[in-house]
Design a protein around this motif. Structure first.
Motif, PDB file in Angstrom:
ATOM      1  N   GLN A 100       6.562  18.329  48.724  1.00 52.29           N
ATOM      2  CA  GLN A 100       7.409  18.792  49.818  1.00 52.29           C
ATOM      3  C   GLN A 100       7.009  20.202  50.251  1.00 52.29           C
ATOM      4  O   GLN A 100       7.070  20.536  51.442  1.00 52.29           O
ATOM      5  CB  GLN A 100       8.877  18.769  49.391  1.00 52.29           C
ATOM      6  CG  GLN A 100       9.845  19.125  50.505  1.00 52.29           C
ATOM      7  CD  GLN A 100      11.291  18.953  50.091  1.00 52.29           C
ATOM      8  OE1 GLN A 100      11.616  18.898  48.903  1.00 52.29           O
ATOM      9  NE2 GLN A 100      12.175  18.872  51.063  1.00 52.29           N
ATOM     10  N   PHE A 101       6.586  21.027  49.311  1.00 50.06           N
ATOM     11  CA  PHE A 101       6.226  22.415  49.612  1.00 50.06           C
ATOM     12  C   PHE A 101       4.865  22.508  50.310  1.00 50.06           C
ATOM     13  O   PHE A 101       4.725  23.197  51.323  1.00 50.06           O
ATOM     14  CB  PHE A 101       6.205  23.229  48.316  1.00 50.06           C
ATOM     15  CG  PHE A 101       5.958  24.702  48.520  1.00 50.06           C
ATOM     16  CD1 PHE A 101       7.014  25.565  48.766  1.00 50.06           C
ATOM     17  CD2 PHE A 101       4.673  25.235  48.460  1.00 50.06           C
ATOM     18  CE1 PHE A 101       6.801  26.929  48.956  1.00 50.06           C
ATOM     19  CE2 PHE A 101       4.447  26.591  48.646  1.00 50.06           C
ATOM     20  CZ  PHE A 101       5.513  27.439  48.891  1.00 50.06           C
ATOM     21  N   TRP A 102       3.854  21.819  49.774  1.00 50.78           N
ATOM     22  CA  TRP A 102       2.489  21.947  50.290  1.00 50.78           C
ATOM     23  C   TRP A 102       2.081  20.813  51.228  1.00 50.78           C
ATOM     24  O   TRP A 102       1.067  20.923  51.917  1.00 50.78           O
ATOM     25  CB  TRP A 102       1.494  22.044  49.143  1.00 50.78           C
ATOM     26  CG  TRP A 102       1.315  23.440  48.627  1.00 50.78           C
ATOM     27  CD1 TRP A 102       1.334  24.594  49.344  1.00 50.78           C
ATOM     28  CD2 TRP A 102       1.061  23.830  47.265  1.00 50.78           C
ATOM     29  NE1 TRP A 102       1.116  25.678  48.532  1.00 50.78           N
ATOM     30  CE2 TRP A 102       0.945  25.249  47.238  1.00 50.78           C
ATOM     31  CE3 TRP A 102       0.924  23.136  46.069  1.00 50.78           C
ATOM     32  CZ2 TRP A 102       0.697  25.958  46.079  1.00 50.78           C
ATOM     33  CZ3 TRP A 102       0.684  23.840  44.911  1.00 50.78           C
ATOM     34  CH2 TRP A 102       0.564  25.231  44.905  1.00 50.78           C
ATOM     35  N   GLY A 103       2.816  19.731  51.247  1.00 46.33           N
ATOM     36  CA  GLY A 103       2.494  18.634  52.150  1.00 46.33           C
ATOM     37  C   GLY A 103       1.104  18.066  51.914  1.00 46.33           C
ATOM     38  O   GLY A 103       0.713  17.764  50.782  1.00 46.33           O
ATOM     39  N   GLU A 104       0.328  17.945  52.998  1.00 53.03           N
ATOM     40  CA  GLU A 104      -0.998  17.340  52.906  1.00 53.03           C
ATOM     41  C   GLU A 104      -2.017  18.243  52.221  1.00 53.03           C
ATOM     42  O   GLU A 104      -3.151  17.820  51.973  1.00 53.03           O
ATOM     43  CB  GLU A 104      -1.489  16.978  54.307  1.00 53.03           C
ATOM     44  CG  GLU A 104      -0.678  15.880  54.970  1.00 53.03           C
ATOM     45  CD  GLU A 104      -0.613  14.623  54.115  1.00 53.03           C
ATOM     46  OE1 GLU A 104      -1.681  14.172  53.646  1.00 53.03           O
ATOM     47  OE2 GLU A 104       0.506  14.101  53.900  1.00 53.03           O
ATOM     48  N   ARG A 105      -1.612  19.468  51.901  1.00 50.57           N
ATOM     49  CA  ARG A 105      -2.536  20.373  51.200  1.00 50.57           C
ATOM     50  C   ARG A 105      -2.607  20.078  49.706  1.00 50.57           C
ATOM     51  O   ARG A 105      -3.395  20.699  48.985  1.00 50.57           O
ATOM     52  CB  ARG A 105      -2.111  21.831  51.400  1.00 50.57           C
ATOM     53  CG  ARG A 105      -2.368  22.373  52.791  1.00 50.57           C
ATOM     54  CD  ARG A 105      -2.015  23.851  52.832  1.00 50.57           C
ATOM     55  NE  ARG A 105      -2.815  24.616  51.894  1.00 50.57           N
ATOM     56  CZ  ARG A 105      -2.417  25.761  51.344  1.00 50.57           C
ATOM     57  NH1 ARG A 105      -1.208  26.247  51.623  1.00 50.57           N
ATOM     58  NH2 ARG A 105      -3.211  26.420  50.525  1.00 50.57           N
ATOM     59  N   VAL A 106      -1.802  19.136  49.233  1.00 51.89           N
ATOM     60  CA  VAL A 106      -1.811  18.822  47.805  1.00 51.89           C
ATOM     61  C   VAL A 106      -1.923  17.315  47.604  1.00 51.89           C
ATOM     62  O   VAL A 106      -1.341  16.525  48.353  1.00 51.89           O
ATOM     63  CB  VAL A 106      -0.547  19.363  47.096  1.00 51.89           C
ATOM     64  CG1 VAL A 106       0.719  18.693  47.623  1.00 51.89           C
ATOM     65  CG2 VAL A 106      -0.654  19.190  45.586  1.00 51.89           C
ATOM     66  N   THR A 107      -2.707  16.931  46.613  1.00 51.49           N
ATOM     67  CA  THR A 107      -2.760  15.553  46.141  1.00 51.49           C
ATOM     68  C   THR A 107      -2.051  15.514  44.791  1.00 51.49           C
ATOM     69  O   THR A 107      -2.399  16.285  43.889  1.00 51.49           O
ATOM     70  CB  THR A 107      -4.216  15.070  45.986  1.00 51.49           C
ATOM     71  OG1 THR A 107      -4.841  15.070  47.263  1.00 51.49           O
ATOM     72  CG2 THR A 107      -4.262  13.668  45.397  1.00 51.49           C
ATOM     73  N   THR A 108      -1.048  14.663  44.670  1.00 47.26           N
ATOM     74  CA  THR A 108      -0.267  14.599  43.433  1.00 47.26           C
ATOM     75  C   THR A 108      -0.735  13.435  42.571  1.00 47.26           C
ATOM     76  O   THR A 108      -0.949  12.328  43.068  1.00 47.26           O
ATOM     77  CB  THR A 108       1.238  14.453  43.739  1.00 47.26           C
ATOM     78  OG1 THR A 108       1.440  13.313  44.605  1.00 47.26           O
ATOM     79  CG2 THR A 108       1.767  15.692  44.434  1.00 47.26           C
ATOM     80  N   VAL A 109      -0.897  13.717  41.279  1.00 43.66           N
ATOM     81  CA  VAL A 109      -1.367  12.714  40.318  1.00 43.66           C
ATOM     82  C   VAL A 109      -0.307  12.566  39.228  1.00 43.66           C
ATOM     83  O   VAL A 109      -0.012  13.523  38.505  1.00 43.66           O
ATOM     84  CB  VAL A 109      -2.714  13.126  39.692  1.00 43.66           C
ATOM     85  CG1 VAL A 109      -3.191  12.052  38.709  1.00 43.66           C
ATOM     86  CG2 VAL A 109      -3.762  13.353  40.777  1.00 43.66           C
TER      87      VAL A 109
END
Length: 236
Positions: A174-183
Motif C-alpha cells: 500500500q505504501f510503495w505500490g508498483e515500486r515493490v514486489t512482495t514475496v
C-alpha cells in the motif's frame, strides 16, 4: 538522500530466514525442564502480554518482569545465558545464506526486521545474517511504519520485500505500490493460519520455503532495459 539503487531486497528474519518457532519451542522446553511448568506458563504469559503492548516479542524484557515477581530466585540468571548463548545459526532455514548470496548478485540485500534494541540485533548477528548482508541491518519497532526511513537509508528504484506475514506485505504494498514486489514465504505459524492469511490480500509471489529463492526465476520486468553492474545477474 543516498544515491538510488536499481534494486533493493528487504528480507525479514523471524520465520523467513530463521526458524523462530523452533527457537520458541527450545525456549519453552528449557523453561519447563529448568524451572517447571508453572514458570514456563507464567513467563510465556508475560511475553504475550508484552507482545500485545509493544508489537514485538521482548524476551529479555519478559524475563525482567518475571524476575520482578520472583526477586529471590537468583537461578533465573541462567535463563539470560540461555537466550544470549543460543546457537541461532543452527536454526537458519536450509538455504537461507545461499538465498542472501544469490539475491546479493541481483541487487542490494538488506535485513528488515522488528524487535527490541538488544536481543534482536544480537540474534541477527549470532545467526550470521549481519555478515551475509555486509552489516546492512534495519530493526524497527514496527517496520511497516518506518518505510520512509528505509527509503532514506536505501533509496531504490524498485524494492523486493520477502516476509512470512501477509499483514506486513500488504502494508508495504500500500505504501510503495508498483515500486515493490512482495514475496510471501509460507513458513511459520502465521503463514499457515487460515484466519490470518485470509484477512489480507495475496502477495505478488508466494513460495513454500525460503530455499525456493535459490533457483527461482524471479520476475524482474523493472530491469529489462537496464544495464546492470558488473557481476550482477542479467534479466532472463
Amino acid at each position: 538522500m543516498p544515491p538510488s539503487h536499481p534494486l533493493v531486497f528487504l528480507i525479514d528474519v523471524d520465520n523467513t530466514l530463521l526458524d523462530n518457532d523452533g527457537i520458541q519451542r527450545d525456549l519453552k522446553d528449557h523453561l519447563e525442564q529448568t524451572y517447571g511448568h508453572a514458570a514456563r506458563e507464567r513467563y510465556w504469559r508475560i511475553l504475550e502480554d508484552l507482545f500485545a503492548e509493544l508489537g514485538y516479542r521482548d524476551y529479555l524484557g519478559a524475563l525482567q518482569r518475571y524476575r520482578a515477581e520472583h526477586p529471590r530466585e537468583v537461578e533465573l540468571l541462567t535463563m539470560s545465558s540461555f537466550l544470549i548463548n543460543y546457537p541461532f545459526a543452527d536454526r537458519l532455514f536450509p538455504g537461507s545464506l545461499k538465498v542472501l548470496k544469490r539475491l546479493g548478485r541481483l541487487g542490494l540485500t538488506v535485513i528488515l526486521s522488528d524487535g527490541d534494541v538488544v536481543f534482536q540485533p544480537h540474534k541477527v548477528e549470532r545467526a550470521g545474517l549481519a555478515d551475509a548482508v555486509d552489516g546492512r541491518v534495519l530493526i524497527y519497532i514496527h517496520k511497516e511504519e518506518a518505510l520512509d526511513d528505509v527509503e532514506r537509508r536505501y533509496s531504490a528504484e524498485h524494492y523486493v520485500l520477502v516476509d512470512d506475514k501477509l499483514r506486513i506485505l500488504a502494508a508495504v504494498k500500500q505504501f510503495w505500490g508498483e515500486r515493490v514486489t512482495t514475496v510471501f514465504v509460507r513458513q511459520g505459524a502465521y503463514a499457515h493460519d487460515p484466519k490470518v492469511v485470509g484477512a489480507f490480500p495475496g502477495a505478488d509471489l508466494t513460495i513454500e520455503r525460503i530455499a525456493d529463492l535459490v533457483d527461482y526465476d524471479l520476475p524482474r520486468p523493472w530491469l529489462a532495459s537496464r544495464v546492470l553492474p558488473s557481476g550482477v545477474e542479467s534479466t532472463p
